[in-house]
Each structure stands twice: as structure tokens, then as C-alpha cells.
Design an enzyme around this catalytic site. Structure first.
Site, short mmCIF file in Angstrom:
data_model
loop_
_atom_site.label_atom_id
_atom_site.label_comp_id
_atom_site.label_asym_id
_atom_site.label_seq_id
_atom_site.Cartn_x
_atom_site.Cartn_y
_atom_site.Cartn_z
N GLY A 200 3.54 -0.13 -1.90
CA GLY A 200 3.17 -0.60 -3.23
C GLY A 200 4.34 -0.54 -4.19
N THR B 276 -1.13 3.38 -4.91
CA THR B 276 0.30 3.53 -5.11
C THR B 276 0.61 4.02 -6.52
OG1 THR B 276 2.42 2.45 -4.71
CG2 THR B 276 0.73 1.14 -5.84
N VAL C 241 0.84 -1.19 0.00
CA VAL C 241 0.00 0.00 0.00
C VAL C 241 0.88 1.24 0.00
CG1 VAL C 241 -0.23 -0.05 2.52
CG2 VAL C 241 -1.90 1.20 1.17
N SER C 242 0.56 2.19 -0.88
CA SER C 242 1.24 3.48 -0.96
C SER C 242 2.75 3.27 -1.18
CB SER C 242 0.94 4.29 0.30
OG SER C 242 1.28 5.63 0.13
N TRP C 243 3.61 3.74 -0.26
CA TRP C 243 5.06 3.52 -0.38
C TRP C 243 5.35 2.03 -0.52
CZ3 TRP C 243 8.87 0.86 2.13
CH2 TRP C 243 10.20 1.29 1.98
#
Length: 274
Positions: A98, A120, A94-96
Site C-alpha cells: 500500500g 496500510t 496491501v500493507s507494505w
């Protein structure tokens, strides 16, 4: 605590000793986030094993002594899997995290069955989010000051509340532990200059890209870019979802995740297995 990639890392596992028809999930967290922040996700998938670890300087993992990058942390993750006796996993970030998940799948394709990318981007080649949200995202008060988080939750994460999100929001804030300044800085430093975009056309994995259409930090267009660059990708958009739609749209997100991971093997996957 485990030694991997020349580092001491705090590792959490769920249900690896239980019989399952599904491979475990290797999960890469968002920037600065500790294991506890996403632990409820592992609890909502009781039919699967789960592996997650605190990045250096986050949660209970000691501060990094030297900087790291996606290559070295993917190597560390692979060593963790080997120590746990796991040969292949579904990879999720998730996000970073990802970005880390993309790099791990590219670096270790034989260890990766399917890939899930949540809120992401492809790294430095991204469409930036709302400046107001990005400014508040960089403020460490979001980890230690519940009032700050409550006041700026909408700006930071966007989206409308579903699935009892107010209760979940308070619970989420209570699970956050601030990273060390060095740990946070090194996470930012790790992705400077990194992009997966040139390699994504060669990522031969079934991939689910999950995005919120009201994400203030990672706009939806970034998910469209990922889904168009990865040959076997599908994009799922969560209407009214912000950056934390895994929290605010939990029921929908878990249903989507299960549908993707439980889908029968494709011809390409069967050919690779053979």
C-alpha cells in the site's frame, strides 16, 4: 521474467489480451509475499486485467544486488507497464504494498486512474500495531511452518472468520513461499524513513481506503489518517476484519472494490481526461 529498472523481476499478468471496459489493476503485494499469495484476487475479478510482480528476493525474482527504494521500484513498475503496452491502470496495494501504491500514484499520476489502499499506512508516520503481532510478523517461520501460522493466525492477522475463511486460510498458507533473507531485509530497508503524509494532500486521485477494525498489525486509525489526508478518499471499514480481511471477508471486499472501481468518472477525472 522481465528486465525493468535494471533488475530481473518475475511478472504475472491476467487477461491483458482480452477486451475490457476497465483498465487493468497494477497490484503491489505485502512484505515478503509472492505472486501466488494474492493470485486468487485476480481470479475473482475476471472482468479486469491484472499485473503483479515479485519484489527482488521474493517469490521467483532473483535476490537484489543493491538496495532499492519506493522511487526506484515505482520506476521499475512503470517500465513493466510500458513493456506491456499499458498507459494507465488502477493501482492497488496491501500493507507494505500500500505504501508502494501511494508512491507510484504520486510519482506517476498520469499512469494512475484510481487508487486502492488496503490495510496500510502513510509510512514511518504511523500508529504501530500490537507488539505481539509485530514480533510474530518478523518471524520467518510464518512463511515455512504451517503449524506456526495456524497457531498464531489470530494474533498475526486478527479478525473473525467469514466466507469459509478456515479453508481459505489453509489455502493461503500453502501459497506462501518464503523470501530470501536479503530480499526480506531490503524490503524493510526500502521504507525506512519514508512517509507519504506531506504529499497526500496533493494526491488528486479518487482513492478507496480499506481497513479492518481488528487489524493487529495496522490499526484502523492509520486508515483514518490516510482518508483524512487524501482529498478524494473514502474509507471503508470491515467489521471484524483483521490484517487479512481480503481473505477472511473476501465477498465483502470484492463487492466494495467493484463498486469503487466501477463508479462513473467524477467531474475532476473527466476534466483531467479532457
Amino acid at each position: 521474467m522481465m528486465e525493468a529498472g535494471g533488475r530481473t523481476l518475475r511478472v504475472a499478468t491476467w487477461r491483458l489480451d482480452e477486451q475490457s471496459d476497465h483498465p487493468p489493476i497494477l497490484f503491489f503485494n505485502g512484505i515478503g509475499a509472492n505472486i501466488e499469495a494474492v493470485a486468487p484476487l485476480a481470479e475473482q475479478l475476471p472482468e479486469r486485467g491484472f499485473v503483479m510482480f515479485d519484489m527482488p528476493g521474493t517469490g521467483e525474482s532473483p535476490d537484489p544486488t543493491v538496495p532499492y527504494n519506493p522511487f526506484t521500484m515505482s520506476w521499475a513498475a512503470k517500465q513493466i507497464l510500458e513493456q506491456l503496452g499499458l498507459e494507465d491502470v488502477d493501482v492497488m496495494g496491501v500493507s507494505w504494498g500500500g505504501a508502494m501504491a501511494q508512491h507510484f500514484a504520486l510519482q506517476y499520476p498520469k499512469a494512475t486512474r484510481r487508487l486502492v489502499l488496503v490495510a496500510t499506512t502513510a509510512g514511518m508516520l504511523m500508529v504501530p500495531g500490537n507488539p505481539a503481532a509485530l514480533t510474530k510478523m518478523a518471524n520467518p517461520r510464518r512463511y515455512i511452518d504451517p503449524n506456526f501460522m495456524n497457531e498464531h493466525f489470530q494474533t498475526l492477522y486478527g479478525g473473525i472468520d467469514r466466507d469459509g475463511a478456515e479453508h481459505q486460510k489453509d489455502s493461503h498458507i500453502g501459497r506462501l513461499k518464503p523470501p530470501s533473507p536479503r530480499g526480506y531485509f531490503y524490503q524493510i530497508l526500502a521504507m525506512l524513513g519514508w512517509t507519504s503524509l506531506p504529499a497526500l494532500p496533493f494526491l488528486g486521485k479518487e482513492t478507496l481506503v480499506m481497513m479492518g477494525d481488528e487489524d493487529q498489525i495496522v490499526p484502523l486509525i492509520n486508515g483514518r489518517i490516510l482518508a483524512s489526508a487524501i482529498p478524494n478518499a473514502q474509507l471503508e471499514v470491515f467489521r471484524g476484519g483483521g490484517h487479512l480481511f481480503l481473505l477472511t471477508h473476501a465477498d465483502e471486499a470484492i463487492a466494495s472494490l467493484r463498486k469503487f472501481l466501477d463508479a462513473p468518472a467524477t467531474d475532476a477525472e473527466l476534466a483531467r481526461a479532457a
